[in-house]
Design an enzyme around this catalytic site. Structure first.
Site, mmCIF file in Angstrom:
data_model
loop_
_atom_site.group_PDB
_atom_site.id
_atom_site.type_symbol
_atom_site.label_atom_id
_atom_site.label_comp_id
_atom_site.label_asym_id
_atom_site.label_seq_id
_atom_site.Cartn_x
_atom_site.Cartn_y
_atom_site.Cartn_z
ATOM 1 C CG ASP A 39 -1.620 6.753 -6.286
ATOM 2 O OD1 ASP A 39 -0.866 7.073 -7.341
ATOM 3 O OD2 ASP A 39 -1.265 6.291 -5.307
ATOM 4 C CE LYS A 61 2.332 3.213 -7.927
ATOM 5 N NZ LYS A 61 3.334 2.948 -6.851
ATOM 6 C CG MET A 176 -2.645 -3.449 -3.542
ATOM 7 S SD MET A 176 -1.199 -2.759 -3.355
ATOM 8 C CE MET A 176 -0.577 -2.984 -1.787
#
Length: 507
Positions: A39, A61, A176
Site C-alpha cells: 500500500d 491509494k 484519514m
C-alpha cells in the site's frame, strides 16, 4: 521467532513507517514471500528485504486516487494465493485498524484460502507518541477512541456517533480526516466538546519527514488551511495534546527532515545510515560501489603461504581484513600466521576488525591518510623491511610508493575489488530537483568517481542548494577534480567524524 509458514497468504501490518517499528514476524514474511502486494502507507524501504525474484505489486491509494479499487485488490490477493506461492499483503499500520484487512480476510475465507494476520503498530498510538502525545494519561483521560475521518460515502448511515464523541472525555484519534477537518471540529463542538479543547495534527508520523502542530477545536481548521496541511495525517483531540510541546522528543532531533545521500557500498553503509537516521535525517541509500571478491585468489594464496618473509603487514580497510581472513580460512590457517610480524591498521574501524580476529595492531595512525601513515611507519623503523599491503584491486598508490622510496620491499596484494553498482541515478536526480536532498556524502575517492558516472556534474550544478560532504582531504581532492568544493569536510577522517561535521554544518 516463528519460521514455519502455516498459510500462504499473510496480512501484514507494516507499522507507522519507522523501520524500527516493524515487528520481527513482519520482517520475516517480507524476506521470504514470493509475491508482495503493498500500500501507499507501507514504507517502500521495506521492499529492499524482498528476495531478488519476488514479484512486487503496488496497489496503493493516495488522496482518493486508487491504483486498484478494494474489490479488485481482493481479487488480486485471491488470484495470487491460488498460485500456491507465499503472498505478503503489506499494509501501513495494522491490517485490522482501518486497513480493510478484515474484508480481505473474509474474501480469503470465502475462497477457501488459509491466511495469517501479522499485527502492526497503528499510527494512532505511534504517531501520537512520536509527537509527544500519550493517548492516555491519568491527568487527562483513561480511554481512547479510534475513529475513521473518512467514511465510506456509499453507507446509508454514518457510523460516527457525534453526540457520544462530543460528551466523552476520551482521547479521540481520527484517521484519514484532514479533508474533513472543518466538519469534524464543528460536529464535536456542536455536541459538547469545548471550543478550546486541544487538537493535534501529525503528518507522516514516526518518519524522518514528520511534522506536527497543535491548535484548538475552534481554530484547527483555519490553522491547518493556513499551513496548507495535507494527508497522510492523524487528528488527535483531547487534553493530552497539551503535552505536545513538553514531550515532543522526536522532532527535536538535530537533522530531522534533512535529506542525506549515502554513496557508500551497501554492505558498509549501515554505520553511517544508522547514525544519520538516529539524528532524524531522511537517508537516501545510493551505493555507487559494490565490494566484491576477486575472480581468482591464486596470487593471494601464494602470498599467504610466503607470509613468513614479511616483517610488516599494513591493512588499509575493513574489507582488506575481511577478504584476507577469508583466504586464510580457505587454506586452513588463522591469526597465528602473523607471529613475529608487526601489523598496521589505517583507521580505527580497520583496527577494530583486526582485534575481532585476535590481532592487536602495532600501529594505528592519528590521521587516516596514506601520507601520515608513512611518516608514522618510518618513525617505527619500517625502512628496508618486507611489507605486504592487502587492499582493493584499484587504490591510491601513495602508500606503497612512499614506502618503496624508504627502501621497503613492498608487495601490493589485491584481495577484493570495487565495481560500479547502480545502473541509473534518476531517482536521486529527481529527489535533488525536488529539494528533498540537502547533502551528498562521500567516504572514499571511488564513491566520488562512481557517483559522477551516474550523476553528471551539470546535473549537480543545477541543484546549488545540495551540499557535498567529504570524509577527508583525499576524498576532497577527488571531488575537486570534478569542479566542486565540498561544503563539509570531516576533521577526523572516520564515519563518526563525518557525522559530526554534518551536525556542525547544520547548526
Amino acid at each position: 521467532m516463528t519460521t514455519a509458514h502455516t498459510a500462504n497468504v499473510f496480512l501484514v501490518g507494516a507499522g507507522p513507517g519507522d523501520p524500527g517499528m516493524l515487528t520481527l514476524r513482519a520482517k520475516e514474511i517480507i524476506e521470504t514471500c514470493d509475491i508482495m502486494i503493498y500500500d501507499y502507507l507501507a514504507n517502500a524501504d521495506f521492499l529492499k528485504w524482498c528476495k531478488p525474484d519476488c514479484e512486487i505489486l503496488y496497489v496503493g491509494k493516495k488522496g482518493g486516487a486508487h491504483t486498484l479499487p478494494q474489490d479488485k485488490i481482493n481479487d488480486l490477493i485471491v488470484d495470487k494465493a491460488r498460485s500456491g506461492k507465499i503472498v505478503c499483503r503489506l499494509k501501513g499500520g495494522d491490517p485490522y485498524v482501518f486497513g480493510r484487512g478484515g474484508e480481505e480476510g473474509e474474501e480469503l475465507v470465502e475462497a477457501g484460502i488459509d491466511f495469517e494476520v501479522v499485527p502492526g503498530i497503528t499510527a494512532g498510538v505511534a504517531a501520537a507518541a512520536y509527537a509527544g502525545i500519550p493517548v492516555t494519561h491519568r491527568d487527562f483521560t483513561t480511554s481512547v477512541c479510534f475513529i475513521t475521518g473518512h467514511e465510506d460515502p456509499t453507507k446509508e448511515e454514518s457510523g460516527n456517533n457525534w453526540s457520544v464523541y462530543g460528551r466523552s472525555n476520551s482521547t479521540l484519534v481520527f484517521y484519514m480526516g484532514v479533508g474533513n477537518l472543518p466538519m469534524i471540529a464543528e460536529n464535536l463542538m456542536q455536541n459538547g466538546r469545548a471550543a478550546d479543547t486541544p487538537v493535534a495534527l501529525v503528518r507522516w508520523g514516526t518518519r524522518c519527514n514528520q511534522t506536527s502542530m497543535v491548535s484548538t477545536l475552534a481554530n484547527v481548521a483555519a490553522d491547518a488551511e493556513a499551513r496548507a496541511w495535507k494527508s497522510p495525517s492523524i487528528i488527535v483531540v483531547g487534553g493530552v495534546c497539551s503535552l505536545h510541546d513538553k514531550l515532543n522528543w522526536f522532532e527535536k532531533r538535530p537533522m530531522l527532515g534533512k535529506g542525506v545521500v549515502v554513496t557508500r557500498a551497501r554492505e558498509q553503509a549501515s554505520g553511517l545510515v544508522g547514525a544519520l537516521t538516529g539524528l532524524g535525517a531522511c537517508v537516501h541509500e545510493f551505493p555507487t560501489i559494490a565490494v566484491e571478491p576477486l575472480d581468482d585468489y591464486n596470487e593471494v594464496e601464494t602470498a599467504i603461504l610466503q607470509l613468513a618473509r614479511c616483517q610488516w603487514v599494513v591493512f588499509t580497510s575493513v574489507n582488506g581484513v575481511k577478504f584476507f581472513w577469508n583466504q586464510l580460512a580457505a587454506v586452513g590457517l588463522d591469526s597465528r600466521i602473523f607471529g613475529g610480524m608487526q601489523i598496521a591498521a589505517i583507521g580505527p574501524a580497520t583496527a577494530d576488525a583486526l582485534r575481532e580476529r585476535g590481532i592487536i595492531p602495532d600501529f594505528v595512525p592519528d590521521k587516516y591518510v596514506a601520507e601520515h601513515v608513512v611518516a608514522g611507519l618510518l618513525e617505527r623503523g619500517i625502512q628496508g623491511n618486507d611489507v605486504l599491503i592487502p587492499r582493493a584491486k584499484v587504490a591510491r598508490e601513495v602508500l606503497p610508493e612512499e614506502l618503496k622510496k624508504a627502501g621497503c620491499n613492498v608487495t601490493v596484494l589485491p584481495v577484493y575489488e570495487t565495481k560500479l553498482v547502480q545502473s541509473s541515478g534518476e531517482e536521486i536526480e529527481e529527489a535533488m530537483k525536488n529539494e528533498a536532498i540537502q547533502y551528498v556524502t562521500f567516504t572514499s575517492s571511488s564513491t566520488v568517481e562512481n557517483f559522477f558516472e551516474l550523476i553528471t556534474p551539470d546535473t549537480l550544478r543545477c541543484c546549488p542548494d545540495v551540499k557535498l560532504a567529504s570524509i577527508g582531504p583525499v576524498t576532497t581532492r577527488t571531488i575537486e577534480k570534478f569542479g566542486f568544493k565540498p561544503a563539509v569536510e570531516a576533521t577526523d577522517y572516520t564515519i563518526p567524524g563525518l557525522v559530526e561535521a554534518l551536525l556542525a554544518d547544520g547548526k
